[in-house]
Design a protein around this motif. Structure first.
Motif, mmCIF file in Angstrom:
data_model
loop_
_atom_site.group_PDB
_atom_site.id
_atom_site.type_symbol
_atom_site.label_atom_id
_atom_site.label_comp_id
_atom_site.label_asym_id
_atom_site.label_seq_id
_atom_site.Cartn_x
_atom_site.Cartn_y
_atom_site.Cartn_z
ATOM 1 N N ALA A 1 -34.501 -81.218 15.394
ATOM 2 C CA ALA A 1 -34.550 -80.032 14.537
ATOM 3 C C ALA A 1 -35.197 -78.847 15.244
ATOM 4 O O ALA A 1 -34.965 -77.697 14.883
ATOM 5 N N LYS A 2 -36.018 -79.139 16.263
ATOM 6 C CA LYS A 2 -36.666 -78.044 16.993
ATOM 7 C C LYS A 2 -35.867 -77.620 18.218
ATOM 8 O O LYS A 2 -36.354 -76.843 19.039
ATOM 9 N N GLY A 3 -34.687 -78.200 18.352
ATOM 10 C CA GLY A 3 -33.827 -77.794 19.458
ATOM 11 C C GLY A 3 -34.088 -78.541 20.750
ATOM 12 O O GLY A 3 -33.556 -78.177 21.797
ATOM 13 N N ARG B 1 -43.388 -96.738 8.962
ATOM 14 C CA ARG B 1 -43.561 -95.917 10.169
ATOM 15 C C ARG B 1 -42.364 -95.990 11.115
ATOM 16 O O ARG B 1 -42.519 -96.063 12.334
ATOM 17 N N VAL B 2 -41.188 -96.036 10.546
ATOM 18 C CA VAL B 2 -39.985 -95.961 11.381
ATOM 19 C C VAL B 2 -39.864 -94.518 11.885
ATOM 20 O O VAL B 2 -39.909 -93.598 11.081
ATOM 21 N N PRO B 3 -39.770 -94.321 13.212
ATOM 22 C CA PRO B 3 -39.586 -92.952 13.716
ATOM 23 C C PRO B 3 -38.350 -92.322 13.062
ATOM 24 O O PRO B 3 -37.261 -92.896 13.135
ATOM 25 N N TRP B 4 -38.565 -91.191 12.431
ATOM 26 C CA TRP B 4 -37.510 -90.614 11.588
ATOM 27 C C TRP B 4 -37.229 -89.191 12.080
ATOM 28 O O TRP B 4 -38.057 -88.311 11.916
ATOM 29 N N HIS B 5 -36.080 -89.012 12.705
ATOM 30 C CA HIS B 5 -35.679 -87.685 13.192
ATOM 31 C C HIS B 5 -34.720 -87.091 12.177
ATOM 32 O O HIS B 5 -33.690 -87.679 11.885
ATOM 33 N N ARG B 6 -35.060 -85.923 11.650
ATOM 34 C CA ARG B 6 -34.226 -85.335 10.588
ATOM 35 C C ARG B 6 -33.538 -84.068 11.088
ATOM 36 O O ARG B 6 -33.975 -83.450 12.039
ATOM 37 N N HIS B 7 -32.469 -83.726 10.394
ATOM 38 C CA HIS B 7 -31.695 -82.501 10.680
ATOM 39 C C HIS B 7 -31.281 -82.434 12.151
ATOM 40 O O HIS B 7 -31.376 -81.403 12.803
ATOM 41 N N VAL B 8 -30.826 -83.577 12.623
ATOM 42 C CA VAL B 8 -30.451 -83.717 14.027
ATOM 43 C C VAL B 8 -29.019 -83.241 14.244
ATOM 44 O O VAL B 8 -28.194 -83.321 13.332
#
Lengths: 377, 84, 464
Positions: free
Chosen positions: C241-243, C215-222
């Protein structure tokens, strides 16, 4: 199909190093229309290997007219630097607080003092012979492990890289003055006067041409049927990491820059166009400077490089009009003479002829033997 | 060994850089001679020269390439550690 | 001078492998490594672990066998090869003793890989390190980071590090991944080869599962990553990724955007190099045996292009076999027989790479887009803006740029900035990175005291 562009310009200066850039800058300052042809990164670019001394002492050893010329050149530097810095914002790091030439033993010091005495009579450049204890007042940390040095208070140093950058910045600010990556392949006289300068991409017609391409002048002069007695003389330079500021004046072998790094040099090698460095010379320079300044023992060498001095048989500059409207300017003291090149030499070229008082620097001072020995092109 | 005059202990496999990273905050590692800003080790593999430190009187050594030794004298290259 | 057959610079997978293979053919070998222990990056610490290989697995354990085989060679650690000549001679300096001159019959460069330098805002702040640095500390000193640790960037190694940290009981505060969404065509292109290496593909998927499970917070396509802080790093700021603009508190930021050849040695030698568009790096030109454009000088492993530790071991072996032939230890037939299998295996190892290269293009290390105040040259503190203005003032090539700005003149001699300078210059001059190139590398390869060099006179004269 030919995509060559054609354009005309008053003065074409060939060579983007310190000599060519100084003349082009000087011509531009005099309101002339100039194009400076800079070969770019692939050039031998002796300017990048310049040690950075603004130096009069000892110059003229083999051509005494050079002694007052070099002294005048150094004297003009202060105003010249102010003006160039004001127009470009580039600090040239000029300091003219004196300079030393070290001599390892008594014989060398004696010989050096005799030369300086002879040149003093010609140029009026005053000098002192100092022993290590006296030198230590200017250069703390100097050893007692050598005979002494000659000193003048008119010598100094500047940053040759900043100087080159400032020239280029000044020219780049003037649309069309700086032609980058433009290696000149040949020059040819036009039938109605003037010259055509040909690079790989274009040809440019100009009223007058200045050959200031260092060793490249050998081939350019050949285009006009003139053989030049100049040859490459390799110098290797070492630079150290930054160190607290200890040396307030430079010497011919060691100077501390405003960044705090030490530049170390003074090698002379006749090895043709080889710009590599060698372990042996690196070691010899390191050993010599550690002998003079023992504290340098622990200071680290960061880089070494070499450059080719452009040497005439008497080590002095050559100024000549080798064909109508084709001026030759070559020397190995691009920094020391930068101010006088931008002012006086550019002035002669702007006026269209080299005056009688500069006749001592013309090509015809060389003998046939000089030409044979030095014509290596 | 000695760090800025004080005795410190280290693991046998520590390098000078890893010892310092465990002993001082990263912003107290060194200051850049060019900019004066605090800098600290970046790559730990001998590439970046951000881990420079004085070891046994010789300045500007890459701390990540030097294994700690008994009796070693390490000084940080920061004004507080007596160097400018 | 000594009649050494083979001098190897670099004691990682390729160098160790070559040393062992060469010794088995009775080639005399000395191996120099500037680090205090052998193993390079991948096998770092392997020779000194008394507690098993821990989380690093069987691939890592392989290093023991390489080290044992190389043990028959003269192994000189903590020894810097600071100047190399085109005839193969090397000048070396250890922690103690004078400068040595070594004149081998053959020279093999095996200097491995380095992190792709990442010039983003705030990257110079203390508390920012490369992912490889954290991994090396795990491997060599069993030291795991403490405090809030954020992993930022792209590439398989970043995910691998996340997994290794978890195995050490360290849960990263966040994984901030800049890998762009997979270009469909690009991935398809590499897929057939990748499917031929199912174990590698499986390893990758297992990594992802482990990170999700923890459950590591994972932010993708940053995008738009910058690091903020006063005297040290405090925050990672980015656009998700959502701006949306996000900010994460951090005590330690670990950056990664792939690795590139550590090619300083081959550059100082002046070996011919070429631009590898797929890997977005320069690498020395070598033939199938690893011989560079300079006869008798070989290069193997990741310093010739990024193919991984297993490929490095194979290429070291292949180079050693050809060196054995050149020195007359084996004939051509024997060489071909010995080399057949490693050459085949190497081809298979390399087949997986196009998939990774397409999946993980440089995304964080985009110097040509750097804001004006971003520091590009760490040693001399030169910013992107200063570099652009020097280009505008007439710097037409990397050497001119160096002399105009001092970028690349510091102790690292451009290891951290050369690629970034080329990328910025290429953008400003509207040409390709390969057309710009990089500045010349001058001896010494790393700074060393003048006293050591000056005193070398005596030492050299007494070498038999």
């Amino acid at each position: 199909m030919s995509a060559r562009s054609r354009s005309g310009v008053e003065f074409g200066v060939i060579g983007g190093g310190l000599v060519g850039a100084a003349v082009a800058y000087g011509l531009m300052r005099k309101g002339r229309q100039v194009a400076l042809f800079d070969e770019g990164d692939v050039a031998f670019r002796a300017s990048r290997g310049n040690f950075g001394l603004v130096w009069a002492q000892g110059k003229g050893d083999k051509l005494e007219d050079y002694a007052p010329w070099a002294r005048e050149g150094a004297a003009m530097w202060g105003d010249f630097a102010k003006e160039l810095t004001a127009s470009t914002g580039v600090d040239l790091e000029l300091e003219q607080r004196g300079g030393f030439v070290f001599c390892a033993d008594e014989v060398a010091l004696q010989a050096r003092a005799e030369i300086m005495e002879r040149l003093y009579k010609r140029s009026g450049l005053q000098f002192e012979v100092m022993r290590p204890a006296q030198i230590a007042r200017f250069m703390p940390g100097v050893s007692a492990n050598f005979a002494g040095a000659t000193y003048t208070d008119e010598d100094g140093h500047a940053n040759p890289l900043k100087l080159l950058r400032a020239f280029h910045a000044a020219l780049a600010a003037n649309e069309g003055s700086l032609r980058r990556g433009a290696r000149v392949d040949r020059i040819e006289p036009l039938s109605g006067g003037g010259y055509r300068i040909a690079t790989a991409e274009s040809t440019v017609e100009c009223g007058s041409v200045v050959l200031a391409a260092g060793l490249g002048n050998i081939l350019l002069a050949k285009c006009l049927g003139v053989t030049l007695p100049i040859k490459p003389m390799r110098g290797q330079i070492l630079v150290t990491e930054r160190y607290e500021k200890v040396l307030s004046v430079p010497s011919e072998n060691v100077r501390q820059t405003q960044d705090g790094t030490f530049l170390l040099g003074g090698s002379w090698e006749d090895v043709g166009y080889d710009t590599s460095t060698t372990f042996d010379v690196t070691r010899d320079i390191a050993a010599l400077v550690v002998r003079y300044f023992p504290f340098l023992e622990k200071v680290r060498l960061v880089r070494s490089w070499s450059a080719l001095r452009i040497l005439a048989p008497d080590n002095a500059p050559i100024y000549d009009e080798i064909a109508p409207g084709a001026f030759l300017v070559t020397c190995h003291s691009g920094v020391s003479l930068a101010a006088i090149h931008a002012d006086r030499v550019a002035g002669w070229i702007s006026a269209g002829s080299i005056p009688k008082e500069a006749a001592a620097f013309s090509l015809n001072r060389f003998t046939e033997a000089d030409r044979r020995e030095y014509a290596v092109g | 060994m000695e760090l800025d005059g004080e005795t410190v202990m280290a693991g046998a496999r520590d390098t000078v850089a890893s010892l310092l990273l465990g002993s001082v905050a990263p912003d107290r590692y060194r200051r850049s001679a060019a900019s004066g800003h605090p800098r600290a080790p970046l790559c730990m593999m001998g590439v970046c020269f951000e881990c420079l430190v004085e070891i046994d009187g010789q300045t500007n050594q890459q701390g990540c390439l030097v294994r700690v030794r008994d009796g070693m004298r390490i000084r940080r290259q920061i004004p507080e550690a007596g160097r400018s | 001078m000594t009649a050494l057959d083979l001098l190897i610079v670099g004691g990682g997978a390729a160098g160790l492998s070559a040393a062992g293979v060469a010794r088995a053919m009775d080639v005399s070998v000395e191996l120099l490594d500037e680090r205090p222990a052998l193993g390079g990056n991948f096998f770092a610490g392997i020779g000194e672990r008394t507690d098993g290989v821990g989380a690093f697995g069987p691939d890592y354990a392989r290093g023991r066998a390489l080290l044992n085989a190389a043990g028959a060679a003269k192994l000189s650690t903590a020894t810097l090869a600071w100047r190399l000549e085109r005839d193969g001679r090397a000048f070396a300096l250890g922690e103690e003793g004078p400068v040595r001159s070594i004149a081998p019959k053959r020279l093999l460069i095996a200097t491995g890989a380095m992190e792709r330098p990442i010039p983003i805002p705030g990257a110079i702040l203390p508390g920012v390190m490369y992912a490889g640095a954290a991994q090396l500390m795990l491997k060599t000193a069993n030291v795991a980071p403490s405090g809030r640790c954020v992993l930022v960037g792209s590439g398989p190694l970043l995910l691998l590090l996340a997994k290794q940290l978890l195995d050490f009981g360290v849960v990263p505060s966040a994984l901030v991944e800049t890998t762009p969404r997979a270009g469909f065509a690009a991935v398809l292109q590499g897929l057939p080869a990748a499917l031929n290496s199912p174990d590698l593909l499986r390893k990758g998927l297992a990594l992802q599962r482990a990170i999700k499970r923890a459950r590591v917070p994972w932010h993708r396509h940053v995008t738009g990553v910058s690091l903020k802080g006063g005297e040290r790093v405090e925050q990672v700021v980015f656009t998700d990724a959502k701006g949306r603009n996000q900010s994460i508190q951090a005590d330690l930021v670990l950056l990664h955007d792939g690795i590139i050849p550590n090619d300083h040695v081959t550059r100082q030698l002046g070996c011919k190099e070429s631009w590898n568009a797929a890997q977005h790096c320069f690498s020395p030109v070598i033939d199938q045996w690893g011989e560079t454009s300079l006869p008798g000088i070989f290069a193997a492993g990741d310093c010739t292009g990024i193919w991984g530790a297993q490929a490095a071991e194979l290429s070291g072996k292949i180079a050693a076999i050809e060196i054995g032939r050149q020195l007359g230890c084996i004939d051509q037939q024997e060489r071909d027989r010995k080399a057949r299998e490693p050459l085949l295996k190497l081809k298979r190892q390399r087949a997986f790479r196009p998939f990774l290269e397409a999946r993980f293009p440089p995304s964080l290390a985009r110097a040509e887009q750097a804001a004006a105040d971003t520091v590009i040259c760490r040693c001399e503190n030169v910013t992107a803006g200063e570099i652009r203005s020097a280009v505008a003032q007439g710097a037409t090539g990397p050497d001119q740029l160096k002399s105009f700005t001092r970028s690349g003149m510091g102790p690292c001699q451009g290891r951290s900035c050369a690629m970034a300078l080329a990328e910025i210059m290429a953008r400003e001059l509207a040409c390709g990175v390969q057309a710009v190139g990089r500045h010349d590398i001058r001896p010494p390869l790393k700074p060393l005291p003048l006293g050591k060099i000056g005193a070398a006179q005596v030492a050299l004269e007494t070498v038999p």
